[in-house]
Design a protein around this motif. Structure first.
Motif, PDB file in Angstrom:
ATOM      1  N   ALA A 128       0.801  -1.223   0.000  1.00 59.60           N
ATOM      2  CA  ALA A 128       0.000   0.000   0.000  1.00 59.60           C
ATOM      3  C   ALA A 128       0.836   1.278   0.000  1.00 59.60           C
ATOM      4  O   ALA A 128       0.580   2.204  -0.780  1.00 59.60           O
ATOM      5  N   THR A 129       1.829   1.347   0.877  1.00 66.76           N
ATOM      6  CA  THR A 129       2.636   2.569   0.984  1.00 66.76           C
ATOM      7  C   THR A 129       3.315   2.896  -0.330  1.00 66.76           C
ATOM      8  O   THR A 129       3.298   4.043  -0.797  1.00 66.76           O
ATOM      9  N   ARG A 130       3.902   1.890  -0.961  1.00 68.34           N
ATOM     10  CA  ARG A 130       4.617   2.107  -2.211  1.00 68.34           C
ATOM     11  C   ARG A 130       3.669   2.495  -3.350  1.00 68.34           C
ATOM     12  O   ARG A 130       3.964   3.386  -4.142  1.00 68.34           O
ATOM     13  N   VAL A 131       2.542   1.820  -3.424  1.00 66.68           N
ATOM     14  CA  VAL A 131       1.592   2.122  -4.500  1.00 66.68           C
ATOM     15  C   VAL A 131       1.037   3.538  -4.349  1.00 66.68           C
ATOM     16  O   VAL A 131       0.872   4.264  -5.333  1.00 66.68           O
ATOM     17  N   ASN A 132       0.775   3.951  -3.111  1.00 64.55           N
ATOM     18  CA  ASN A 132       0.235   5.291  -2.873  1.00 64.55           C
ATOM     19  C   ASN A 132       1.222   6.394  -3.248  1.00 64.55           C
ATOM     20  O   ASN A 132       0.824   7.534  -3.504  1.00 64.55           O
ATOM     21  N   LEU A 133       2.498   6.062  -3.281  1.00 62.24           N
ATOM     22  CA  LEU A 133       3.511   7.038  -3.675  1.00 62.24           C
ATOM     23  C   LEU A 133       3.698   7.105  -5.184  1.00 62.24           C
ATOM     24  O   LEU A 133       4.285   8.046  -5.701  1.00 62.24           O
ATOM     25  N   SER A 134       3.195   6.111  -5.875  1.00 67.69           N
ATOM     26  CA  SER A 134       3.427   6.020  -7.314  1.00 67.69           C
ATOM     27  C   SER A 134       2.542   6.985  -8.099  1.00 67.69           C
ATOM     28  O   SER A 134       1.379   7.197  -7.771  1.00 67.69           O
ATOM     29  N   MET A 138      -1.519   3.416 -14.411  1.00 64.03           N
ATOM     30  CA  MET A 138      -1.855   2.028 -14.698  1.00 64.03           C
ATOM     31  C   MET A 138      -1.547   1.132 -13.500  1.00 64.03           C
ATOM     32  O   MET A 138      -2.291   0.194 -13.202  1.00 64.03           O
ATOM     33  N   LEU A 139      -0.462   1.433 -12.808  1.00 60.13           N
ATOM     34  CA  LEU A 139      -0.116   0.667 -11.614  1.00 60.13           C
ATOM     35  C   LEU A 139      -1.205   0.818 -10.556  1.00 60.13           C
ATOM     36  O   LEU A 139      -1.643  -0.169  -9.946  1.00 60.13           O
ATOM     37  N   ARG A 140      -1.653   2.036 -10.363  1.00 59.18           N
ATOM     38  CA  ARG A 140      -2.695   2.289  -9.365  1.00 59.18           C
ATOM     39  C   ARG A 140      -4.024   1.666  -9.788  1.00 59.18           C
ATOM     40  O   ARG A 140      -4.783   1.165  -8.955  1.00 59.18           O
ATOM     41  N   PHE A 141      -4.295   1.686 -11.085  1.00 53.87           N
ATOM     42  CA  PHE A 141      -5.527   1.083 -11.595  1.00 53.87           C
ATOM     43  C   PHE A 141      -5.525  -0.426 -11.338  1.00 53.87           C
ATOM     44  O   PHE A 141      -6.525  -0.998 -10.881  1.00 53.87           O
ATOM     45  N   ASP A 142      -4.392  -1.067 -11.614  1.00 54.28           N
ATOM     46  CA  ASP A 142      -4.286  -2.509 -11.370  1.00 54.28           C
ATOM     47  C   ASP A 142      -4.348  -2.815  -9.874  1.00 54.28           C
ATOM     48  O   ASP A 142      -4.859  -3.863  -9.464  1.00 54.28           O
ATOM     49  N   SER A 184       2.398 -11.613  -7.885  1.00 54.84           N
ATOM     50  CA  SER A 184       3.861 -11.669  -7.975  1.00 54.84           C
ATOM     51  C   SER A 184       4.371 -10.750  -9.084  1.00 54.84           C
ATOM     52  O   SER A 184       5.359 -10.022  -8.900  1.00 54.84           O
ATOM     53  N   ASP A 185       3.692 -10.771 -10.218  1.00 57.56           N
ATOM     54  CA  ASP A 185       4.068  -9.869 -11.317  1.00 57.56           C
ATOM     55  C   ASP A 185       3.869  -8.410 -10.908  1.00 57.56           C
ATOM     56  O   ASP A 185       4.679  -7.538 -11.245  1.00 57.56           O
ATOM     57  N   PHE A 186       2.791  -8.162 -10.183  1.00 58.50           N
ATOM     58  CA  PHE A 186       2.504  -6.794  -9.744  1.00 58.50           C
ATOM     59  C   PHE A 186       3.572  -6.314  -8.759  1.00 58.50           C
ATOM     60  O   PHE A 186       3.999  -5.152  -8.804  1.00 58.50           O
ATOM     61  N   ILE A 187       3.997  -7.204  -7.872  1.00 60.90           N
ATOM     62  CA  ILE A 187       5.038  -6.856  -6.896  1.00 60.90           C
ATOM     63  C   ILE A 187       6.329  -6.459  -7.610  1.00 60.90           C
ATOM     64  O   ILE A 187       7.030  -5.525  -7.197  1.00 60.90           O
ATOM     65  N   GLU A 188       6.647  -7.149  -8.696  1.00 61.48           N
ATOM     66  CA  GLU A 188       7.842  -6.809  -9.475  1.00 61.48           C
ATOM     67  C   GLU A 188       7.715  -5.412 -10.082  1.00 61.48           C
ATOM     68  O   GLU A 188       8.689  -4.646 -10.126  1.00 61.48           O
ATOM     69  N   ARG A 189       6.524  -5.072 -10.550  1.00 62.58           N
ATOM     70  CA  ARG A 189       6.306  -3.735 -11.127  1.00 62.58           C
ATOM     71  C   ARG A 189       6.458  -2.655 -10.064  1.00 62.58           C
ATOM     72  O   ARG A 189       7.027  -1.589 -10.323  1.00 62.58           O
ATOM     73  N   VAL A 190       5.952  -2.938  -8.873  1.00 59.57           N
ATOM     74  CA  VAL A 190       6.089  -1.979  -7.779  1.00 59.57           C
ATOM     75  C   VAL A 190       7.555  -1.855  -7.373  1.00 59.57           C
ATOM     76  O   VAL A 190       8.073  -0.757  -7.150  1.00 59.57           O
ATOM     77  N   SER A 197      14.752  -2.487  -0.942  1.00 56.20           N
ATOM     78  CA  SER A 197      15.822  -2.031  -0.044  1.00 56.20           C
ATOM     79  C   SER A 197      15.425  -0.750   0.692  1.00 56.20           C
ATOM     80  O   SER A 197      15.993  -0.406   1.722  1.00 56.20           O
ATOM     81  N   VAL A 198      14.432  -0.033   0.141  1.00 55.77           N
ATOM     82  CA  VAL A 198      13.934   1.178   0.795  1.00 55.77           C
ATOM     83  C   VAL A 198      12.871   0.769   1.806  1.00 55.77           C
ATOM     84  O   VAL A 198      11.866   0.153   1.454  1.00 55.77           O
ATOM     85  N   GLU A 199      13.089   1.100   3.075  1.00 55.43           N
ATOM     86  CA  GLU A 199      12.182   0.678   4.134  1.00 55.43           C
ATOM     87  C   GLU A 199      10.843   1.413   4.057  1.00 55.43           C
ATOM     88  O   GLU A 199      10.765   2.558   3.606  1.00 55.43           O
ATOM     89  N   ASP A 200       9.789   0.733   4.527  1.00 53.82           N
ATOM     90  CA  ASP A 200       8.459   1.342   4.541  1.00 53.82           C
ATOM     91  C   ASP A 200       8.430   2.605   5.393  1.00 53.82           C
ATOM     92  O   ASP A 200       7.712   3.560   5.087  1.00 53.82           O
TER      93      ASP A 200
END
Length: 234
Positions: A128-134, A138-142, A184-190, A197-200
């Motif tokens: 969630a934290t990473r996606v909200n920063l993006s 398309m990433l957010r839509f998925d 798993s594919d989505f995690i790779e995109r994120v 390596s960047v902490e939450d």
């Protein structure tokens, strides 16, 4: 929920005691209800048209005829905000526990009642934290599509909708494996945008900074509008 379920799950069942359900009969049931009942919520998903009830069932003719018989009985249709505007509250309803639409007890068990569902949900919301920063639309839509409750409903220990529900997977495990492969594919995109390596905590700090900046900008814009307004009155 009876009126909704009559359309959702019983409309095409020829062994149902009220079969066939016509638009006239449906509106008549509402018309003959208690005078205390002023609002009737009819709720169903798109699967009610095409999956639970196909074209040959007469579902399209049913919906097409509903407005005619509603007008005949003096029954109106309304969006939530119009219903609220036209009716006064008769009381409050306390819900101690979270509830859902499915199952006999209407609990959240159909969506997060077993280990498979919780594993998938924890993996998903851990992003969630990473996606909200993006800024990737398309990433957010998925991301939103991956939160569709149907994904987790398919992983349930049992079929909560009985024979009326078309299960697209052979088992709950197949549903889980399919979802996790997609996730798993989505995690790779994120990860391509925000490496693991960047902490939450660091990302949360960045998100808070961005949010604070937005608030500061909004206040400054409001102050500029105020000053311009004062200047124009002089």
């Amino acid at each position: 929920t009876k009126l909704s379920d009559d359309i959702n799950y019983r409309f095409s069942h020829c062994n149902w005691s009220e079969f066939p359900l016509t638009a006239e009969k449906f509106m008549d049931n509402i018309y003959k209800s208690s005078d205390k009942e002023r609002v009737f919520n009819i709720m169903f998903g798109y699967e009610a048209i095409g999956i639970y009830n196909n074209k040959d069932s007469g579902i399209f003719d049913f919906f097409g005829a509903l407005p005619y018989f509603a007008i005949e009985k003096g029954i109106d249709f309304g969006l939530p905000h119009t219903v609220v505007d036209k009716n006064q509250s008769v009381g409050s309803l306390s819900s101690v526990y979270q509830i859902s639409w499915a199952g006999e007890d209407k609990s959240l068990a159909p969506y997060c009642g077993n280990e498979l569902q919780n594993e998938a949900l924890n993996k998903l919301y851990g992003l969630a934290t990473r996606v909200n920063l993006s800024a990737d639309e398309m990433l957010r839509f998925d991301w939103y599509r991956l939160q569709d409750i149907s994904h987790f409903f398919y992983m349930a220990n049992k079929n909560y909708q009985g024979d009326t529900f078309a299960m697209p997977y052979e088992s709950q495990y197949a549903a889980f494996m399919n979802y996790m492969n997609v996730l798993s594919d989505f995690i790779e995109r994120v990860g391509a945008q925000f490496p693991s390596s960047v902490e939450d905590e660091e990302l949360n700090s960045l998100l808070k900074t961005i949010s604070n900046q937005d608030e500061i900008i909004a206040r400054q814009k409001e102050e500029i509008r105020r000053l311009k307004s004062e200047k124009s009155r002089r």
